[in-house]
Design a protein around this motif. Structure first.
Motif, short mmCIF file in Angstrom:
data_model
loop_
_atom_site.label_atom_id
_atom_site.label_comp_id
_atom_site.label_asym_id
_atom_site.label_seq_id
_atom_site.Cartn_x
_atom_site.Cartn_y
_atom_site.Cartn_z
N ALA A 1 0.77 7.71 1.39
CA ALA A 1 0.36 9.05 0.97
C ALA A 1 0.63 9.20 -0.52
O ALA A 1 1.46 8.47 -1.07
N PRO A 2 -0.07 10.10 -1.21
CA PRO A 2 0.19 10.29 -2.64
C PRO A 2 1.66 10.59 -2.91
O PRO A 2 2.27 11.43 -2.24
N GLY A 3 2.26 9.88 -3.85
CA GLY A 3 3.65 10.06 -4.22
C GLY A 3 4.62 9.27 -3.41
O GLY A 3 5.82 9.20 -3.75
N TYR B 1 0.86 -1.19 0.00
CA TYR B 1 0.00 0.00 0.00
C TYR B 1 0.88 1.23 0.00
O TYR B 1 2.09 1.16 0.30
N ILE B 2 0.32 2.38 -0.33
CA ILE B 2 1.02 3.65 -0.35
C ILE B 2 0.40 4.53 0.75
O ILE B 2 -0.81 4.78 0.75
#
Length: 212
Positions: A121-123, A118-119
């Motif tokens: 936060a964006p970027g 998973y990520i």
């Protein structure tokens, strides 16, 4: 002793005896001729009536036979139409279930991609997903919501059986079940195909009944 005069077809022979011999012969001939003509006319009339009755009977039989044939043909056509509609409905249902199965296969291929990383936060870079723990109590309640029988019992768990559940905070409630997010997603796919297939069958049956 008095003898009654002899009659021929209602003609008193005593009257004929009183006529001159020549007239007697003529009168008798007329009587016999009239009697013969009456018999012939009766015979012709009877045969005509009989022939007319036979003709009407034959006509009635022909009409009934034609009606029976028309009914049989209509029933055969209707049966053929029903079989055709049922075949078309069955083919459509199989195609629908096959589409559901293919969609499930495609979703199964995505399970590792959406349950392992998973990520935050964006970027940001993708990192492993933290281990998600589902307790034994969570798994029991999840199955009960779907009507799945509780482990070791032959019937589904219901609200009325809540008193027999393990007490809150016990090992039977809070121990890890071993179920992962990937397991839940796979189960949702199986359940989705089952539910959608049942709905497709019900709609196909309703459509077929409306057509009939």
């Amino acid at each position: 002793m008095r003898v009654n005069p002899v009659t021929v077809r209602g003609i008193n022979m005593d009257v004929l005896d009183r006529l001159p011999s020549g007239l007697t012969t003529v009168a008798l001939a007329c009587v016999l001729s009239a009697s013969a003509v009456g018999s012939i006319a009766y015979g012709f009339g009877f045969r005509y009536a009989q022939a007319l009755g036979d003709s009407e009977l034959q006509s009635l039989k022909t009409t009934h036979a034609e009606q029976a044939l028309a009914t049989e043909t209509a029933n055969r056509v209707q049966l053929l139409q029903q079989v055709t509609r049922a075949t078309e409905t069955e083919a459509l249902l199989y195609a629908t279930v096959a589409r559901f199965t293919e969609e499930k296969r495609q979703l199964q291929e995505r399970i590792p991609h959406v349950t392992t990383q998973y990520i935050a936060a964006p970027g940001a870079a993708a990192v492993p997903i933290p281990r998600c723990v589902f307790t034994a109590g969570w798994l029991r309640d999840y199955n009960a919501a779907l009507g799945v029988p509780a482990s070791g019992s032959g019937t589904a768990t219901t609200t009325s059986e809540k008193a027999t559940w393990p007490a809150a905070g016990t090992d039977a409630e809070l121990l890890e079940s071993g179920v992962t997010a990937a397991d839940i997603l796979a189960h949702a796919q199986d359940y989705g195909v089952w539910a959608r297939s049942n709905l497709a069958q019900l709609n196909a049956l309703l459509d077929l009944n409306e057509k009939d």
